[in-house]
Enzyme design. Structure first.
Site, PDB file in Angstrom:
ATOM      1  CB  CYS A 128      -0.906   0.004   1.233  1.00 57.15           C
ATOM      2  SG  CYS A 128      -1.994   1.448   1.363  1.00 57.15           S
ATOM      3  CG  HIS A 170      -5.566  -2.202  -1.701  1.00 55.32           C
ATOM      4  ND1 HIS A 170      -4.545  -2.832  -1.038  1.00 55.32           N
ATOM      5  CD2 HIS A 170      -5.312  -0.862  -1.569  1.00 55.32           C
ATOM      6  CE1 HIS A 170      -3.722  -1.936  -0.526  1.00 55.32           C
ATOM      7  NE2 HIS A 170      -4.157  -0.726  -0.838  1.00 55.32           N
ATOM      8  CD  GLU A 171      -6.448   1.659  -4.364  1.00 51.57           C
ATOM      9  OE1 GLU A 171      -6.681   2.701  -3.705  1.00 51.57           O
ATOM     10  OE2 GLU A 171      -5.341   1.110  -4.374  1.00 51.57           O
ATOM     11  CG  HIS A 174      -7.358   2.937   0.791  1.00 46.98           C
ATOM     12  ND1 HIS A 174      -6.601   3.205   1.915  1.00 46.98           N
ATOM     13  CD2 HIS A 174      -6.507   2.344  -0.098  1.00 46.98           C
ATOM     14  CE1 HIS A 174      -5.359   2.802   1.724  1.00 46.98           C
ATOM     15  NE2 HIS A 174      -5.281   2.267   0.510  1.00 46.98           N
TER      16      HIS A 174
END
Length: 213
Positions: A128, A170-171, A174
């Site tokens: 990351c 993953h994004e 966030h």
């Protein structure tokens, strides 16, 4: 008392203005920054179409300069449900096969939500840009359906598999204040140097044996 910002539309608009007016690429904030752990605000017109396009362009340039395959707005201090994604890097055939990694054309997502497709999981190292210097193994859904708005305000859905599905998850994570380390096998955590020396294999079989996770 903790210096924790109030995450509201005023804070969002000020953060966007700071990035757009700086004249340089923004720094990518690191773990411990409060905005990384906040619930990002849904996009609801708080930013003009012109400024949104400019912000997406800056985020894209920042992602490519890092370099990375995705960047979420909280990673540059902006608590907005916005991310850019792109994967055009060359990888070895073994890596591409083991990770089911195919090129991903640049696109932006607003207000995204993903839904698992089936029950298959894939375990791989990931890093990351907001945890610079480290990587860890994370189990991710092998396929997901993503619902999101594009930069023009159109609602879209798309299915992603393999490494593309990992980037999407993953994004999107966030934007709810979740970092990959929250889902990683903590015993798998490796510095970039040690990852390159010991565990940079197409799969994580050796890492599981060597690090006992």
């Amino acid at each position: 008392m903790p210096n924790t910002p109030l995450i509201d539309d005023s804070y969002l608009q000020e953060a966007v203005a700071t990035v757009l007016e700086s004249g340089s690429l923004p720094q990518i904030v690191q773990a411990g920054h409060p905005v990384l752990r906040a619930q990002a605000l849904p996009f609801a017109g708080q930013v003009s179409a012109h400024d949104l396009a400019a912000l997406i362009a800056i985020m894209t340039e920042t992602m490519r300069a890092a370099p990375g395959v995705g960047l979420a707005a909280p990673q540059i201090g902006i608590p907005l449900q916005l991310a850019v994604l792109e994967d055009q890097y060359e990888v070895t055939p073994d890596n591409a096969m083991a990770r089911r990694r195919e090129p991903l054309e640049l696109f932006a997502i607003l207000n995204p939500r993903y839904t698992p497709v089936g029950h298959e999981l894939a375990s791989h190292y990931e890093g990351c840009l907001s945890m610079s210097g480290w990587q860890g193994v994370v189990d991710r859904h092998a396929a997901v359906d993503l619902a999101y708005d594009d930069e023009h305000g159109s609602a879209r859905t798309a299915r992603f598999t393999g490494w593309q599905a990992r980037i999407v998850q993953h994004e999107t994570d966030h934007l709810s204040g979740t970092l990959y380390i929250d889902k990683a096998y903590t015993r798998s955590l490796a510095s970039n140097v040690n990852y390159s020396e010991y565990w940079a294999n197409p799969d994580v079989t050796d890492a599981k044996a060597g690090l006992n996770f």
